[in-house]
Design an enzyme around this catalytic site. Structure first.
Site, short mmCIF file in Angstrom:
data_model
loop_
_atom_site.label_atom_id
_atom_site.label_comp_id
_atom_site.label_asym_id
_atom_site.label_seq_id
_atom_site.Cartn_x
_atom_site.Cartn_y
_atom_site.Cartn_z
N ALA A 33 0.83 -1.29 0.18
CA ALA A 33 -0.02 0.16 0.07
C ALA A 33 0.91 1.35 -0.06
CB ALA A 33 -1.04 -0.08 1.33
N VAL A 146 -17.87 -7.84 -7.38
CA VAL A 146 -18.07 -8.81 -8.49
C VAL A 146 -17.31 -9.84 -8.69
CG1 VAL A 146 -18.02 -9.14 -11.12
CG2 VAL A 146 -18.66 -6.83 -9.86
N GLY A 148 -16.10 -11.98 -5.93
CA GLY A 148 -15.30 -12.18 -4.82
C GLY A 148 -13.94 -11.85 -5.11
N ILE A 150 -11.89 -12.75 -7.37
CA ILE A 150 -11.20 -12.45 -8.70
C ILE A 150 -11.13 -11.21 -9.10
CG2 ILE A 150 -11.60 -13.30 -11.40
CD1 ILE A 150 -13.67 -15.39 -10.54
N GLY A 201 -23.49 -23.87 3.51
CA GLY A 201 -23.44 -22.43 3.81
C GLY A 201 -23.22 -21.70 2.42
N GLU A 204 -28.18 -18.61 1.10
CA GLU A 204 -28.69 -18.00 1.99
C GLU A 204 -29.86 -18.74 2.36
OE1 GLU A 204 -27.53 -14.94 3.10
OE2 GLU A 204 -26.04 -14.94 1.57
N ASP A 215 -28.72 -11.60 -8.17
CA ASP A 215 -27.66 -11.24 -7.61
C ASP A 215 -26.42 -11.37 -8.79
OD1 ASP A 215 -25.21 -11.39 -5.59
OD2 ASP A 215 -24.59 -13.17 -7.01
N LYS A 219 -24.18 -7.97 -10.67
CA LYS A 219 -22.90 -8.42 -11.19
C LYS A 219 -22.76 -7.83 -12.67
CE LYS A 219 -22.00 -11.47 -7.44
NZ LYS A 219 -21.98 -12.97 -6.93
#
Lengths: 439, 439
Positions: A33, A146, A148, A150, A201, A204, A215, A219
């Site tokens: 960073a 979008v 996770g 990737i 898991g 949902e 969903d 994206k």
């Protein structure tokens, strides 16, 4: 080395992953960073539960450790916004209502960078948020929104910048892909595969946004904006989920050497962009057909470099958390240079129903002689060329068979079906199922 | 909008692609680069040929259009270096000798950014080049040097910055992958598949750098530096090419549900990094086994996000050109902020021969009873567990059979072979072939 101060709003699954990585990996992040990242505050209504779940120091949480009332949440939110030493706010609360939009806008108005995994918010209110970001010269990081982990957002905005992207086809909902993979591999019905996904898991308690395609649609809307400069409403994108996929569809797909996947698809043709989210039969030669389980994958076709494929974890606490922290690193390093304006293009969004694509059409019919001829004739009348006619299957008293077409429009197919219904009103037992074939 | 001036040194396959994209795509690039990119000069010894081949205006080339003498090349090179209005030099000459190193260093000394596709140069002289870049505060773009159009460099340096990468396994030489794919799919011998690759332009007239593993080694060295902070000499990386792979190996691989691929492999274990370039038997469950033809692919495993997979075109004029232009965009936009220091790590490079890995060992033996027992006993004595023993194959008077081991070191296997050679000197017809199995 300068210090870069961060607050996290909402410390559930994703927020907890962010906090964990920031604390655990602090030394390595300093180098990436070019700044010392400092997590100063976590605002979370249930601090004790969150602190325990993610093994985070309770002292980082706003308040005394007790559950916060709505008023207290508002008070601490105000404090964070008013704290001019905080450089960046991570929004991991979720939702896309007015309240959460206000938090996003106020973050930017208070001259803080915003990083979020909230695809629903960006799909609904992206235009307002990015415009505020430009006005206040603050960056919006949304790598985690979008697919996770990737790095597709930064790949498009910082890496593939010399190419002209012509199409997107992607598997962006891990729950749906897990369910379809289970159904295909183990021959299990949708409901069973869904229950298994919930148990593990991946889904949902209310799975409708996942299996209904909403969903994935959020994206795709974000990518349509990023890649083609299109600013569409959520309602204007045609979206169909996987609930209707059954074992007959999977059997026909297998016969066609395909897997069924929930595909986010967009294609530029001249100035037109056709896009949809739909289950498609994906030919085995296409790399997307091999993406199993909860993995996500994005396939882009560039004018200069042809096919690009990106695969990885689409969800999860540390997976999504790592994408958020990569946004923090990027913004800490590049500062206001990381503020991107989205150039709206002259592209025109058009209905996927007008786009020529190969289709598989499954007809459930009365089992009468000549039925294949009736159907094939009606299709031919619409100038649709037939690629193959699948084997008849007989279940109870009905017969089903499938026809794979050469590229034609959904509208043409609907015309053909209307023609059959007009002239042979009793021969179709139900409305045929129309599934695009992705080559 | 500021103007950003570029010169190209060497306008063959890759340089021509860069020039073409810069001219053809100028308007779109303006937005991506936040600057107006201006190609001011091309230095190329054969301007007429290059201009014709890439359909580029002859006026862009140094000189009058006639072939340049060595002295003229030096003169124009000097002019370009001394031209303080030029911001960035694209080096697409190739080679890794002193002359080309000097050009790279002088570019930076003259306060110009450097973009190159030259993996050999960076593998041999990366330390000197990056140190000069830091000293002169200029950026070195090398996205095109590793896997052509796949944006793996920026993915690692700008996107996966929150994760800790634990391993690399990659297919980074398209020629070798094309040849192995042909051999596997069509049962053709190495020489025939190589000739086909040369005919199709995938392999150079002298293919030794490709099929010998050297080119893949250069790319892995660059990734070892980027990911693990290791600064290794070209000679210290153990590299083995695909020339020894034959139809027996492919048959055993098939029996093991594997494909043979030339794999660039690196794995961090504590502070040790084990790395090599070798043909490996890749299990079909591993996504790399499905990468066919000249495609490249990089699989990374992160501590937080698990598997990442990147695939795309590893070579080609516009493919590699687009990667170079993406570097130009990035540097034009972020300026000196794009100057990255490579943090050298405390990691220690260790021989892959000391790393425990599953192996397939093929023994060519005298066809005598008890031979499998002799070999299996010697292996057991080295505490190597056997996973499977492959079917015997009989060719001419010899028998070959393969043993797949559980993870063990190459050193252990060599001990076992030495033991067989000591106690049964005549039973091995040739030194066994030892191929790692990538799961």
């Amino acid at each position: 080395m300068t210090s870069f101060k961060i607050a996290i709003l909402g410390c559930g699954t994703v927020g907890g992953g962010v906090a964990k990585i920031l604390l655990e990996n602090a030394d390595a992040l300093k180098i990436k960073a070019s700044a010392s990242l400092e997590l100063t505050k976590i605002l979370e209504p249930y601090p004790a539960r969150s602190s325990k779940r993610h093994n985070l120091p309770l002292a980082l949480y706003c308040g005394t450790g007790k559950d916060l009332s709505a008023d207290e949440v508002q008070k601490y939110l105000r404090e964070i916004l008013d704290d001019s030493t905080i450089d960046l706010i991570v929004e991991t609360i979720g939702g896309s209502g007015q309240e959460i939009l206000n938090i996003a806008l106020q973050t930017l108005e208070h001259k803080k960078h915003l990083v979020t995994a909230n695809k629903a918010l960006l799909a609904r209110h992206g235009a307002a948020i990015f415009s505020a970001a430009g006005r206040h010269e603050r960056a919006v990081g949304f790598e985690a929104a979008v697919c996770g982990a990737i790095p597709i957002i930064r790949a498009i905005s910082e890496s593939l910048t010399a190419d002209e992207l012509m199409s997107i086809s992607a598997i962006m909902n891990g729950t749906s892909n897990y369910i379809l993979s289970k159904m295909e591999a183990e021959g299990r019905p949708f409901e069973e595969a869904l229950a298994e996904a919930q148990k593990r898991g991946y889904a949902e308690a209310d799975p409708s946004l996942d299996v209904g395609g909403g969903d994935a649609g959020h994206k795709l809307l974000i990518l349509l904006k990023l890649v083609f400069g299109l600013d569409l409403s959520v309602e204007s994108l045609p979206v169909e989920g996987i609930k209707e996929i059954n074992s007959d569809d999977l059997a026909f797909a297998k016969e066609m050497d395909c897997s069924i996947k929930l595909i986010c698809y967009a294609k530029k043709s001249g100035d037109d962009v056709f896009a949809t989210v739909r289950p498609m039969m994906v030919k085995r030669a296409n790399s997307l057909s091999k993406i199993g389980g909860a993995t996500n994958a994005v396939r882009l076709i560039g004018r200069y470099a042809g096919e690009y494929l990106f695969c990885g974890a689409g969800a999860g606490s540390l997976e999504t958390g790592s994408a958020i922290v990569s946004d923090i690193n990027f913004i800490a390093r590049y500062g206001t240079k990381a503020v991107r304006q989205f150039a709206l293009s002259a592209c025109r969004f058009r209905s996927f129903n007008e786009f020529a694509f190969p289709y598989n059409i499954t007809f459930e019919t009365e089992d009468i002689p000549g039925i294949t001829g009736i159907v094939a004739t009606a299709i031919g009348k619409q100038h649709i060329n037939i690629d193959t006619v699948g084997h008849n299957r007989h279940t109870s008293d009905k017969a089903i068979f499938a026809i794979a077409t050469m590229p034609c429009t959904h509208n043409q197919i609907q015309e053909a079906i209307a023609d059959i219904q007009r002239h042979h009103p009793s021969c179709l037992v139900s409305y045929p199922k129309i599934i695009p074939i992705l080559e």
